[in-house]
Motif scaffolding. Structure first.
Motif, PDB file in Angstrom:
ATOM      1  N   SER A 166       0.926  -1.128  -0.294  1.00  0.00           N
ATOM      2  CA  SER A 166      -0.017   0.005   0.067  1.00  0.00           C
ATOM      3  C   SER A 166       0.777   1.091  -0.131  1.00  0.00           C
ATOM      4  O   SER A 166       1.666   1.474   0.969  1.00  0.00           O
ATOM      5  CB  SER A 166      -1.034   0.193   1.304  1.00  0.00           C
ATOM      6  N   SER A 198      -0.526   4.114   0.220  1.00  0.00           N
ATOM      7  CA  SER A 198      -1.074   5.175   0.827  1.00  0.00           C
ATOM      8  C   SER A 198      -0.978   4.713   2.409  1.00  0.00           C
ATOM      9  O   SER A 198      -1.813   5.508   3.286  1.00  0.00           O
ATOM     10  CB  SER A 198      -2.934   5.119   0.639  1.00  0.00           C
ATOM     11  N   ASP A 231      -5.259  -0.730  -2.740  1.00  0.00           N
ATOM     12  CA  ASP A 231      -6.341  -1.002  -3.811  1.00  0.00           C
ATOM     13  C   ASP A 231      -5.870  -1.285  -5.159  1.00  0.00           C
ATOM     14  O   ASP A 231      -4.839  -1.518  -5.555  1.00  0.00           O
ATOM     15  CB  ASP A 231      -7.188   0.490  -3.670  1.00  0.00           C
ATOM     16  N   PHE A 232      -6.790  -1.604  -6.094  1.00  0.00           N
ATOM     17  CA  PHE A 232      -6.520  -1.940  -7.346  1.00  0.00           C
ATOM     18  C   PHE A 232      -5.647  -1.275  -8.084  1.00  0.00           C
ATOM     19  O   PHE A 232      -4.670  -1.616  -8.516  1.00  0.00           O
ATOM     20  CB  PHE A 232      -7.801  -2.225  -8.277  1.00  0.00           C
ATOM     21  N   LEU A 233      -5.765   0.140  -7.992  1.00  0.00           N
ATOM     22  CA  LEU A 233      -4.834   0.978  -8.997  1.00  0.00           C
ATOM     23  C   LEU A 233      -3.486   0.906  -8.052  1.00  0.00           C
ATOM     24  O   LEU A 233      -2.489   0.900  -8.890  1.00  0.00           O
ATOM     25  CB  LEU A 233      -5.205   2.715  -8.669  1.00  0.00           C
ATOM     26  N   GLU A 234      -3.252   0.783  -6.975  1.00  0.00           N
ATOM     27  CA  GLU A 234      -1.942   0.743  -6.280  1.00  0.00           C
ATOM     28  C   GLU A 234      -1.271  -0.541  -6.657  1.00  0.00           C
ATOM     29  O   GLU A 234      -0.067  -0.722  -7.149  1.00  0.00           O
ATOM     30  CB  GLU A 234      -1.909   0.583  -4.543  1.00  0.00           C
ATOM     31  N   ILE A 272      -1.715  -2.353  -9.684  1.00  0.00           N
ATOM     32  CA  ILE A 272      -1.443  -2.022 -10.903  1.00  0.00           C
ATOM     33  C   ILE A 272      -0.287  -1.429 -10.910  1.00  0.00           C
ATOM     34  O   ILE A 272       0.700  -1.676 -11.847  1.00  0.00           O
ATOM     35  CB  ILE A 272      -2.504  -1.690 -11.638  1.00  0.00           C
ATOM     36  N   ALA A 273      -0.026  -0.344 -10.288  1.00  0.00           N
ATOM     37  CA  ALA A 273       1.131   0.775 -10.343  1.00  0.00           C
ATOM     38  C   ALA A 273       2.288  -0.017  -9.829  1.00  0.00           C
ATOM     39  O   ALA A 273       3.111   0.017 -10.617  1.00  0.00           O
ATOM     40  CB  ALA A 273       0.646   1.951  -9.482  1.00  0.00           C
ATOM     41  N   ASN A 288       3.274  -2.723 -12.491  1.00  0.00           N
ATOM     42  CA  ASN A 288       3.986  -2.027 -13.695  1.00  0.00           C
ATOM     43  C   ASN A 288       5.345  -1.492 -13.337  1.00  0.00           C
ATOM     44  O   ASN A 288       6.276  -1.839 -14.113  1.00  0.00           O
ATOM     45  CB  ASN A 288       3.180  -0.682 -14.232  1.00  0.00           C
TER      46      ASN A 288
END
Length: 135
Positions: free
Chosen positions: A10, A12, A18-21, A23-24, A27
């Motif tokens: 995480s 944050s 969360d999903f965006l974290e 994926i980031a 990547n």
């Protein structure tokens, strides 16, 4: 169960990913430049966010990483001791971002070990296997 084990990713600092974290992070680990990866690894290892990595933090995070990806060429304790022996240049028991990046970049074996520890191929196999079983 897999998502319960990736809580430490995480960005944050809320204890959850969360999903965006997710994926980031994926990547960056797959496509990022080496300095970006090392900064991300450092941030990951610096669990309390104080700008330094101590042995307890490194041991805890590396243990969790091994549980996720299955790489066990050495124990978490061996890994932690090796990292500090090689790159804690002032022997204060903490690694700054500068010590971490300089130390890892100058030691190809350590670079390879850290990179392999974040190899997600085993995780992807588990996800794919679970998907096939659920269909």
């Amino acid at each position: 169960m897999l998502l319960n084990r990736v809580f430490f990713l995480s960005l944050s600092q809320d204890g959850f990913i969360d999903f965006l974290e997710f994926i980031a992070a994926i990547n960056l680990v797959i496509r990022g430049k080496i300095d970006q990866k090392l900064k991300w690894y450092f941030k990951l290892y610096d669990a309390d966010g104080n700008g330094c990595i101590d042995k307890k933090e490194l041991l805890s995070i590396f243990t969790a990483i091994q549980a996720i990806n299955g790489h066990t060429t050495m124990s978490a304790e061996e890994f932690t001791n090796m990292v500090f022996q090689k790159i804690d240049v002032n022997n204060d028991g903490e690694l700054t971002l500068e010590e971490f990046i300089n130390g890892v970049e100058s030691d190809s074996d350590l670079m390879e070990l850290i990179t392999k520890s974040f190899d997600l191929s085993n995780v992807l196999k588990v996800i794919q296997s679970g998907r096939r079983h659920s269909i």
